[in-house]
Design an enzyme around this catalytic site. Structure first.
Site, PDB file in Angstrom:
ATOM      1  N   ASN A   8      -0.405   3.654   7.661  1.00  0.00           N
ATOM      2  CA  ASN A   8      -0.948   2.267   7.264  1.00  0.00           C
ATOM      3  C   ASN A   8      -0.085   1.154   7.800  1.00  0.00           C
ATOM      4  OD1 ASN A   8      -0.465   0.138   4.991  1.00  0.00           O
ATOM      5  ND2 ASN A   8      -1.287   1.349   3.633  1.00  0.00           N
ATOM      6  N   ASP A  10      -0.286  -2.045   6.871  1.00  0.00           N
ATOM      7  CA  ASP A  10      -0.289  -3.478   6.119  1.00  0.00           C
ATOM      8  C   ASP A  10       0.990  -4.164   6.598  1.00  0.00           C
ATOM      9  OD1 ASP A  10      -2.561  -2.622   4.842  1.00  0.00           O
ATOM     10  OD2 ASP A  10      -1.469  -1.752   2.757  1.00  0.00           O
ATOM     11  N   HIS A  11       2.299  -3.488   6.428  1.00  0.00           N
ATOM     12  CA  HIS A  11       3.394  -4.354   6.442  1.00  0.00           C
ATOM     13  C   HIS A  11       3.550  -5.014   7.708  1.00  0.00           C
ATOM     14  CE1 HIS A  11       3.841  -3.619   2.286  1.00  0.00           C
ATOM     15  NE2 HIS A  11       4.028  -2.258   2.638  1.00  0.00           N
ATOM     16  N   HIS A  51      -5.057  -1.869   4.022  1.00  0.00           N
ATOM     17  CA  HIS A  51      -5.537  -2.465   2.464  1.00  0.00           C
ATOM     18  C   HIS A  51      -5.976  -3.763   2.490  1.00  0.00           C
ATOM     19  CE1 HIS A  51      -4.373  -2.235  -2.254  1.00  0.00           C
ATOM     20  NE2 HIS A  51      -5.482  -2.597  -1.959  1.00  0.00           N
ATOM     21  N   ARG A  53      -6.532  -6.396   0.422  1.00  0.00           N
ATOM     22  CA  ARG A  53      -6.238  -6.939  -1.184  1.00  0.00           C
ATOM     23  C   ARG A  53      -7.115  -8.098  -1.611  1.00  0.00           C
ATOM     24  NH1 ARG A  53      -1.601  -4.348  -2.861  1.00  0.00           N
ATOM     25  NH2 ARG A  53      -2.073  -5.271  -4.790  1.00  0.00           N
ATOM     26  N   ARG A  57      -2.690 -10.730   0.615  1.00  0.00           N
ATOM     27  CA  ARG A  57      -1.321 -11.127   1.046  1.00  0.00           C
ATOM     28  C   ARG A  57      -0.724 -10.495   2.162  1.00  0.00           C
ATOM     29  NH1 ARG A  57       1.328  -6.893  -3.455  1.00  0.00           N
ATOM     30  NH2 ARG A  57      -0.205  -8.094  -4.762  1.00  0.00           N
ATOM     31  N   HIS A  58      -1.352  -9.432   2.805  1.00  0.00           N
ATOM     32  CA  HIS A  58      -1.078  -9.076   4.110  1.00  0.00           C
ATOM     33  C   HIS A  58      -2.250  -8.824   4.982  1.00  0.00           C
ATOM     34  CE1 HIS A  58      -1.642  -5.172   1.847  1.00  0.00           C
ATOM     35  NE2 HIS A  58      -0.513  -5.086   1.345  1.00  0.00           N
ATOM     36  N   GLU A  78      -8.631   0.919   2.532  1.00  0.00           N
ATOM     37  CA  GLU A  78      -8.088   1.112   1.192  1.00  0.00           C
ATOM     38  C   GLU A  78      -8.292  -0.249   0.428  1.00  0.00           C
ATOM     39  OE1 GLU A  78      -3.734   1.146  -0.199  1.00  0.00           O
ATOM     40  OE2 GLU A  78      -3.706   2.684   1.199  1.00  0.00           O
ATOM     41  N   THR A 108      -3.236   3.863 -14.513  1.00  0.00           N
ATOM     42  CA  THR A 108      -2.832   4.965 -15.416  1.00  0.00           C
ATOM     43  C   THR A 108      -1.297   4.679 -15.483  1.00  0.00           C
ATOM     44  OG1 THR A 108      -2.098   6.408 -13.486  1.00  0.00           O
ATOM     45  CG2 THR A 108      -4.110   6.560 -14.197  1.00  0.00           C
ATOM     46  N   THR A 109      -0.596   5.301 -16.502  1.00  0.00           N
ATOM     47  CA  THR A 109       0.938   4.908 -16.838  1.00  0.00           C
ATOM     48  C   THR A 109       1.748   5.046 -15.566  1.00  0.00           C
ATOM     49  OG1 THR A 109       0.755   7.152 -17.307  1.00  0.00           O
ATOM     50  CG2 THR A 109       0.816   5.602 -19.026  1.00  0.00           C
ATOM     51  N   GLU A 159      -6.505  11.244  -3.027  1.00  0.00           N
ATOM     52  CA  GLU A 159      -5.229  10.973  -2.515  1.00  0.00           C
ATOM     53  C   GLU A 159      -4.475  11.027  -3.622  1.00  0.00           C
ATOM     54  OE1 GLU A 159      -4.825   8.355   0.523  1.00  0.00           O
ATOM     55  OE2 GLU A 159      -2.583   7.731  -0.057  1.00  0.00           O
ATOM     56  N   HIS A 198       2.152   7.635  -0.704  1.00  0.00           N
ATOM     57  CA  HIS A 198       2.559   6.504  -1.312  1.00  0.00           C
ATOM     58  C   HIS A 198       4.339   6.895  -1.509  1.00  0.00           C
ATOM     59  CE1 HIS A 198       2.925   2.558  -3.202  1.00  0.00           C
ATOM     60  NE2 HIS A 198       3.911   3.174  -3.848  1.00  0.00           N
ATOM     61  N   GLY A 199       5.000   5.992  -1.009  1.00  0.00           N
ATOM     62  CA  GLY A 199       6.569   6.289  -0.976  1.00  0.00           C
ATOM     63  C   GLY A 199       7.275   7.244  -0.238  1.00  0.00           C
ATOM     64  N   GLY A 220       3.115   4.379   5.158  1.00  0.00           N
ATOM     65  CA  GLY A 220       3.045   3.018   5.905  1.00  0.00           C
ATOM     66  C   GLY A 220       4.581   2.477   5.941  1.00  0.00           C
ATOM     67  N   HIS A 221       5.263   2.034   4.897  1.00  0.00           N
ATOM     68  CA  HIS A 221       6.519   1.355   5.056  1.00  0.00           C
ATOM     69  C   HIS A 221       7.317   1.978   5.702  1.00  0.00           C
ATOM     70  CE1 HIS A 221      10.134  -0.563   3.003  1.00  0.00           C
ATOM     71  NE2 HIS A 221       9.233  -1.704   3.001  1.00  0.00           N
TER      72      HIS A 221
HETATM   73  N1  PXP Z   1      -1.595   5.537   0.064  1.00  0.00           N
HETATM   74  C1  PXP Z   1      -2.002   4.629  -0.987  1.00  0.00           C
HETATM   75  C2  PXP Z   1      -3.315   4.829  -1.474  1.00  0.00           C
HETATM   76  C3  PXP Z   1      -1.201   3.363  -0.921  1.00  0.00           C
HETATM   77  O1  PXP Z   1      -1.910   2.373  -1.705  1.00  0.00           O
HETATM   78  C4  PXP Z   1      -0.394   3.362   0.087  1.00  0.00           C
HETATM   79  C5  PXP Z   1       0.408   1.832  -0.184  1.00  0.00           C
HETATM   80  O2  PXP Z   1      -0.338   0.956   0.296  1.00  0.00           O
HETATM   81  C6  PXP Z   1       0.258   4.285   0.811  1.00  0.00           C
HETATM   82  C7  PXP Z   1      -0.520   5.430   0.811  1.00  0.00           C
HETATM   83  C8  PXP Z   1       1.224   4.073   1.682  1.00  0.00           C
HETATM   84  O3  PXP Z   1       2.512   4.092   0.962  1.00  0.00           O
HETATM   85  P1  PXP Z   1       3.844   3.591   1.733  1.00  0.00           P
HETATM   86  O4  PXP Z   1       3.674   2.396   2.314  1.00  0.00           O
HETATM   87  O5  PXP Z   1       4.950   3.692   0.564  1.00  0.00           O
HETATM   88  O6  PXP Z   1       4.139   4.797   2.517  1.00  0.00           O
END
Ligand code: PXP
Length: 244
Positions: A8, A10-11, A51, A53, A57-58, A78, A108-109, A159, A198-199, A220-221
Site C-alpha cells: 500500500n 498511500d503514505h 486508497h 479517499r 487526503r493522500h 481501496e 463495526t465496533t 480481507e 492493517h497494522g 503499507g505504513h
Molecule cells: N488493508 C486495508 C483494507 C487498509 O485500509 C489498510 C490501511 O490503508 C491496509 C491494509 C494497510 O495497513 P497498514 O498501512 O497499517 O499496513
C-alpha cells in the site's frame, strides 16, 4: 504457509500532500507514489494497493489513473462505497477493489466494514463491479457474522482486519490470532479467498502466516516507514522474505 505481498503506497502520497496539497502544479512535487509502486514491484510485491479517499487526503484521482497505466502486477483500489468513488472505479477498472468503511456508520465496533448493516448498499456495488470484471474484496473484522454476510453478498475475497491483533499484546494477541484463524477457516470453507491486513509490520507479521488458506497480505505504513531508511525496493524485499 507463506503469503503474497501487496504494498500500500498511500503514505508516499501522504508525504507529498504534506507539502504540495495546495500547490499540486509546482515543478517540485515529490515523492511520486507511482515511482514507489514500481520500486515495490521490483522488490517482489505482487500487487499495489492505493486508497482513494473521499477527502483525497493522500492519493488523488490522478494517482489512480497513473497507477493503472504504470503498475505491472495488479492494482488494488481501496475505497469506500460511495457513488462518486464507485463511478471512478468503474472508469479505471483496476483488477481488484477492496471495499472499506469511510464513514462512522459503516464501521463495526472493531473497525471493519459492517457488511450486515450495509448489506443492501453493498449489493449493487458488488454487482456492478462483478459485471465490470473487477474482483471485490470486503475488508471485515474476523467475525463469523461478517463472514456470513460476505458469503451472502457473493464476495469472492475478504480481507481480514488485523488491526486488533496488531495492537494487542500477550494473551490478548493470542486471542486475536485465534479469532483471525477461525474467520479464515470459515471464509475458506465457503470458497472465499482469504487476504488480511492493517497494522502489520516486520515484527508482528509472521504469526499471521498461520491463517489457513491465506493468500495475500496488504501492508503499507510499516514498509513506507522502513523505506525512509533503506528504500522502497529493499523494504519490500525484506517483507517478502519474511512472508516466504
Ligand atoms: N488493508 C486495508 C483494507 C487498509 O485500509 C489498510 C490501511 O490503508 C491496509 C491494509 C494497510 O495497513 P497498514 O498501512 O497499517 O499496513
Amino acid at each position: 504457509m507463506g503469503a503474497l505481498l501487496g504494498v500500500n503506497i498511500d503514505h508516499v502520497a501522504t508525504v507529498r500532500q504534506a507539502r504540495y496539497a495546495k500547490n499540486a502544479s509546482s515543478i517540485n512535487v515529490e515523492p511520486d507514489p507511482v515511482e514507489a509502486a514500481l520500486a515495490a514491484e521490483r522488490g517482489g510485491a505482487v500487487g499495489i494497493t492505493a486508497h482513494l479517499r473521499q477527502d483525497r487526503r493522500h492519493i488523488v484521482d490522478h494517482d489512480i489513473y497513473r497507477l493503472k497505466e504504470a503498475v505491472n502486477t495488479k492494482l488494488n483500489l481501496e475505497m469506500g462505497n460511495s457513488p462518486e468513488i464507485v463511478a471512478i472505479a468503474l472508469k479505471v477498472l483496476p483488477a481488484d477493489v477492496c471495499l472499506v468503511p469511510e464513514n462512522r456508520e459503516e464501521v463495526t465496533t472493531e473497525g471493519g466494514l459492517d457488511c450486515i448493516k450495509n448489506h443492501s448498499a453493498l449489493e449493487p456495488t458488488l454487482k456492478a463491479m462483478r459485471n465490470a470484471g473487477i474482483r471485490v474484496s470486503l475488508f471485515i473484522d474476523p467475525e463469523p457474522d461478517q463472514i456470513a454476510a460476505a458469503v451472502s453478498l457473493g464476495a469472492p475475497v475478504v480481507e481480514l482486519h488485523t488491526g486488533a491483533y496488531a495492537e494487542a499484546t500477550g494473551a490478548a494477541r493470542e486471542a486475536e490470532l485465534a479469532r483471525l484463524i477461525e474467520a479464515a477457516r470459515l471464509a475458506a470453507e465457503a470458497g472465499i479467498q482469504v487476504n488480511a491486513g492493517h497494522g502489520l509490520n516486520y515484527t508482528n507479521v509472521q504469526p499471521i502466516l498461520t491463517l489457513p488458506k491465506l493468500v495475500e497480505l496488504n501492508i503499507g505504513h510499516s514498509i513506507v516507514s522502513r523505506a525512509l531508511f533503506i528504500g522502497m525496493e529493499e523494504a519490500t524485499r525484506e517483507m517478502v522474505a519474511l512472508l516466504e
